[in-house]
Motif scaffolding. Structure first.
Motif, PDB file in Angstrom:
ATOM      1  N   VAL A   1       7.710  -0.190 -15.069  1.00  0.00           N
ATOM      2  CA  VAL A   1       8.454  -0.971 -14.074  1.00  0.00           C
ATOM      3  C   VAL A   1       7.850  -0.779 -12.686  1.00  0.00           C
ATOM      4  CG1 VAL A   1      10.699  -1.229 -12.935  1.00  0.00           C
ATOM      5  CG2 VAL A   1      10.584  -0.967 -15.412  1.00  0.00           C
ATOM      6  N   LEU A   2       7.578   0.462 -12.318  1.00  0.00           N
ATOM      7  CA  LEU A   2       6.996   0.737 -11.005  1.00  0.00           C
ATOM      8  C   LEU A   2       5.607   0.116 -10.862  1.00  0.00           C
ATOM      9  CD1 LEU A   2       8.108   4.441 -10.499  1.00  0.00           C
ATOM     10  CD2 LEU A   2       9.032   2.404  -9.390  1.00  0.00           C
ATOM     11  N   THR A   3       4.818   0.184 -11.915  1.00  0.00           N
ATOM     12  CA  THR A   3       3.488  -0.426 -11.886  1.00  0.00           C
ATOM     13  C   THR A   3       3.590  -1.948 -11.774  1.00  0.00           C
ATOM     14  OG1 THR A   3       2.677   1.389 -13.261  1.00  0.00           O
ATOM     15  CG2 THR A   3       1.281  -0.566 -13.078  1.00  0.00           C
ATOM     16  N   PHE A   4       4.540  -2.536 -12.471  1.00  0.00           N
ATOM     17  CA  PHE A   4       4.757  -3.985 -12.395  1.00  0.00           C
ATOM     18  C   PHE A   4       5.164  -4.387 -10.975  1.00  0.00           C
ATOM     19  CE2 PHE A   4       7.639  -7.637 -12.611  1.00  0.00           C
ATOM     20  CZ  PHE A   4       6.765  -8.584 -13.126  1.00  0.00           C
ATOM     21  N   ILE A   5       6.042  -3.612 -10.361  1.00  0.00           N
ATOM     22  CA  ILE A   5       6.465  -3.913  -8.984  1.00  0.00           C
ATOM     23  C   ILE A   5       5.271  -3.818  -8.032  1.00  0.00           C
ATOM     24  CG2 ILE A   5       7.885  -3.109  -7.057  1.00  0.00           C
ATOM     25  CD1 ILE A   5      10.003  -2.320  -9.141  1.00  0.00           C
ATOM     26  N   ALA A   6       4.427  -2.813  -8.221  1.00  0.00           N
ATOM     27  CA  ALA A   6       3.243  -2.672  -7.366  1.00  0.00           C
ATOM     28  C   ALA A   6       2.310  -3.876  -7.526  1.00  0.00           C
ATOM     29  CB  ALA A   6       2.505  -1.379  -7.697  1.00  0.00           C
ATOM     30  N   PHE A   7       2.070  -4.318  -8.757  1.00  0.00           N
ATOM     31  CA  PHE A   7       1.227  -5.500  -8.970  1.00  0.00           C
ATOM     32  C   PHE A   7       1.874  -6.752  -8.383  1.00  0.00           C
ATOM     33  CE2 PHE A   7      -0.897  -3.061 -12.441  1.00  0.00           C
ATOM     34  CZ  PHE A   7      -2.181  -3.143 -11.920  1.00  0.00           C
ATOM     35  N   PHE A   8       3.185  -6.848  -8.487  1.00  0.00           N
ATOM     36  CA  PHE A   8       3.910  -7.974  -7.902  1.00  0.00           C
ATOM     37  C   PHE A   8       3.732  -7.989  -6.381  1.00  0.00           C
ATOM     38  CE2 PHE A   8       7.782  -9.627  -5.913  1.00  0.00           C
ATOM     39  CZ  PHE A   8       7.756 -10.926  -6.390  1.00  0.00           C
ATOM     40  N   LEU A   9       3.822  -6.837  -5.749  1.00  0.00           N
ATOM     41  CA  LEU A   9       3.635  -6.766  -4.299  1.00  0.00           C
ATOM     42  C   LEU A   9       2.224  -7.174  -3.901  1.00  0.00           C
ATOM     43  CD1 LEU A   9       5.600  -3.544  -3.309  1.00  0.00           C
ATOM     44  CD2 LEU A   9       6.060  -5.879  -2.573  1.00  0.00           C
TER      45      LEU A   9
ATOM     46  N   PHE B   1       0.823  -1.212   0.000  1.00  0.00           N
ATOM     47  CA  PHE B   1       0.000   0.000   0.000  1.00  0.00           C
ATOM     48  C   PHE B   1       0.856   1.260   0.000  1.00  0.00           C
ATOM     49  CE2 PHE B   1      -3.594  -2.654   1.572  1.00  0.00           C
ATOM     50  CZ  PHE B   1      -4.486  -2.319   0.566  1.00  0.00           C
ATOM     51  N   LEU B   2       1.914   1.261   0.780  1.00  0.00           N
ATOM     52  CA  LEU B   2       2.806   2.419   0.813  1.00  0.00           C
ATOM     53  C   LEU B   2       3.476   2.624  -0.542  1.00  0.00           C
ATOM     54  CD1 LEU B   2       4.051   4.641   2.589  1.00  0.00           C
ATOM     55  CD2 LEU B   2       5.891   3.040   3.103  1.00  0.00           C
ATOM     56  N   PHE B   3       3.958   1.552  -1.136  1.00  0.00           N
ATOM     57  CA  PHE B   3       4.611   1.637  -2.437  1.00  0.00           C
ATOM     58  C   PHE B   3       3.618   2.106  -3.508  1.00  0.00           C
ATOM     59  CE2 PHE B   3       6.181  -0.108  -6.461  1.00  0.00           C
ATOM     60  CZ  PHE B   3       7.479   0.408  -6.456  1.00  0.00           C
ATOM     61  N   ALA B   4       2.405   1.559  -3.483  1.00  0.00           N
ATOM     62  CA  ALA B   4       1.403   1.960  -4.471  1.00  0.00           C
ATOM     63  C   ALA B   4       1.045   3.440  -4.316  1.00  0.00           C
ATOM     64  CB  ALA B   4       0.147   1.099  -4.326  1.00  0.00           C
ATOM     65  N   PHE B   5       0.941   3.911  -3.095  1.00  0.00           N
ATOM     66  CA  PHE B   5       0.658   5.327  -2.872  1.00  0.00           C
ATOM     67  C   PHE B   5       1.787   6.200  -3.410  1.00  0.00           C
ATOM     68  CE2 PHE B   5       1.067   9.129  -0.209  1.00  0.00           C
ATOM     69  CZ  PHE B   5      -0.154   9.731  -0.486  1.00  0.00           C
ATOM     70  N   ILE B   6       3.027   5.811  -3.131  1.00  0.00           N
ATOM     71  CA  ILE B   6       4.178   6.586  -3.610  1.00  0.00           C
ATOM     72  C   ILE B   6       4.243   6.566  -5.135  1.00  0.00           C
ATOM     73  CG2 ILE B   6       6.709   6.640  -3.650  1.00  0.00           C
ATOM     74  CD1 ILE B   6       6.599   5.709  -0.704  1.00  0.00           C
ATOM     75  N   VAL B   7       4.007   5.417  -5.750  1.00  0.00           N
ATOM     76  CA  VAL B   7       4.029   5.320  -7.215  1.00  0.00           C
ATOM     77  C   VAL B   7       2.917   6.184  -7.820  1.00  0.00           C
ATOM     78  CG1 VAL B   7       3.580   3.741  -9.148  1.00  0.00           C
ATOM     79  CG2 VAL B   7       5.176   3.100  -7.359  1.00  0.00           C
ATOM     80  N   PHE B   8       1.732   6.099  -7.254  1.00  0.00           N
ATOM     81  CA  PHE B   8       0.631   6.911  -7.771  1.00  0.00           C
ATOM     82  C   PHE B   8       0.960   8.408  -7.651  1.00  0.00           C
ATOM     83  CE2 PHE B   8      -3.331   9.286  -7.126  1.00  0.00           C
ATOM     84  CZ  PHE B   8      -3.936   9.043  -8.354  1.00  0.00           C
ATOM     85  N   TYR B   9       1.502   8.801  -6.522  1.00  0.00           N
ATOM     86  CA  TYR B   9       1.863  10.205  -6.326  1.00  0.00           C
ATOM     87  C   TYR B   9       2.941  10.622  -7.323  1.00  0.00           C
ATOM     88  CZ  TYR B   9       3.235  14.538  -4.058  1.00  0.00           C
ATOM     89  OH  TYR B   9       3.520  15.846  -3.806  1.00  0.00           O
ATOM     90  N   PHE B  10       3.940   9.765  -7.526  1.00  0.00           N
ATOM     91  CA  PHE B  10       5.024  10.051  -8.477  1.00  0.00           C
ATOM     92  C   PHE B  10       4.473  10.196  -9.899  1.00  0.00           C
ATOM     93  CE2 PHE B  10       8.138   8.215 -11.481  1.00  0.00           C
ATOM     94  CZ  PHE B  10       9.103   9.209 -11.413  1.00  0.00           C
ATOM     95  N   ILE B  11       3.634   9.270 -10.307  1.00  0.00           N
ATOM     96  CA  ILE B  11       3.048   9.327 -11.651  1.00  0.00           C
ATOM     97  C   ILE B  11       2.155  10.551 -11.798  1.00  0.00           C
ATOM     98  CG2 ILE B  11       1.428   8.169 -13.205  1.00  0.00           C
ATOM     99  CD1 ILE B  11       2.619   5.507 -12.294  1.00  0.00           C
ATOM    100  N   TYR B  12       1.412  10.857 -10.769  1.00  0.00           N
ATOM    101  CA  TYR B  12       0.529  12.022 -10.831  1.00  0.00           C
ATOM    102  C   TYR B  12       1.339  13.305 -10.986  1.00  0.00           C
ATOM    103  CZ  TYR B  12      -2.949  15.506  -9.620  1.00  0.00           C
ATOM    104  OH  TYR B  12      -3.778  16.592  -9.642  1.00  0.00           O
ATOM    105  N   LYS B  13       2.395  13.467 -10.190  1.00  0.00           N
ATOM    106  CA  LYS B  13       3.179  14.704 -10.227  1.00  0.00           C
ATOM    107  C   LYS B  13       4.031  14.824 -11.484  1.00  0.00           C
ATOM    108  CE  LYS B  13       2.259  17.099  -6.599  1.00  0.00           C
ATOM    109  NZ  LYS B  13       1.676  18.415  -6.727  1.00  0.00           N
ATOM    110  N   THR B  14       4.538  13.712 -12.011  1.00  0.00           N
ATOM    111  CA  THR B  14       5.445  13.792 -13.157  1.00  0.00           C
ATOM    112  C   THR B  14       4.758  13.621 -14.504  1.00  0.00           C
ATOM    113  OG1 THR B  14       5.987  11.447 -12.974  1.00  0.00           O
ATOM    114  CG2 THR B  14       7.440  13.003 -11.828  1.00  0.00           C
ATOM    115  N   ALA B  15       3.606  12.981 -14.551  1.00  0.00           N
ATOM    116  CA  ALA B  15       2.982  12.717 -15.846  1.00  0.00           C
ATOM    117  C   ALA B  15       1.577  13.313 -15.966  1.00  0.00           C
ATOM    118  CB  ALA B  15       2.928  11.220 -16.103  1.00  0.00           C
ATOM    119  N   ILE B  16       0.737  13.049 -15.008  1.00  0.00           N
ATOM    120  CA  ILE B  16      -0.663  13.443 -15.145  1.00  0.00           C
ATOM    121  C   ILE B  16      -0.856  14.947 -14.977  1.00  0.00           C
ATOM    122  CG2 ILE B  16      -2.978  13.160 -14.177  1.00  0.00           C
ATOM    123  CD1 ILE B  16      -2.202  10.283 -13.500  1.00  0.00           C
TER     124      ILE B  16
END
Length: 151
Positions: free
Chosen positions: A82-90, A45-60
């Protein structure tokens, strides 16, 4: 075998001691899976939140005006995949550990209930008066309740 089981002496026969030892092993296994499940779930959950925040700030956020630009940023940047794949793996790991935890809990609970049901056969005669000492030790040392079948 656990030291307190060896010290029981003649109050408990070898078969009962082995059943109690197996119960302790199953409880330790269940507790280990329970902790691992919580740790991996928290990490996911922490990783997914950080990835979502990163994608939101840098892309969206910078490309919110154009869907085509947003799509091109996702395709161009390999880090997002890669980050999305890691989140799904977790999250997949969480599911696997959860299933193992549930299986370990069922095994532990089944053996605990079996010992409770067979306690009249396991402690006969004079040993019946000494069984409460074993139950107290199991409750105090391992948090295993052998008095009642409810969880």
């Amino acid at each position: 075998m656990e030291p307190f089981l060896v010290k029981l002496g003649d109050h408990t026969d070898q078969t009962t001691k082995q059943m109690l030892q197996n119960l302790i092993v199953k409880k330790v296994k269940y507790t280990r899976y329970k902790r691992a499940h919580f740790l991996i779930m928290f990490t996911a959950f922490l990783f997914a939140f950080i990835v979502f925040y990163f994608i939101y700030k840098t892309a969206i956020e910078p490309n919110s005006y154009s869907l085509l630009d947003l799509f091109s940023v996702f395709v161009r940047e390999g880090n997002f995949f890669v980050l999305t794949f890691i989140a799904f793996f977790l999250f997949g790991s969480v599911k696997i550990i959860f299933e193992k935890k549930e299986k370990a809990e069922k095994e532990y609970h089944a053996l605990r209930c079996e010992i409770i049901e067979k306690s009249k056969d396991l402690w006969k005669g004079e040993n019946w008066k000494q069984r409460h000492k074993v139950f107290e030790q199991m409750k105090k040392k391992y948090d295993i309740n052998l008095y009642h079948q409810s969880k």
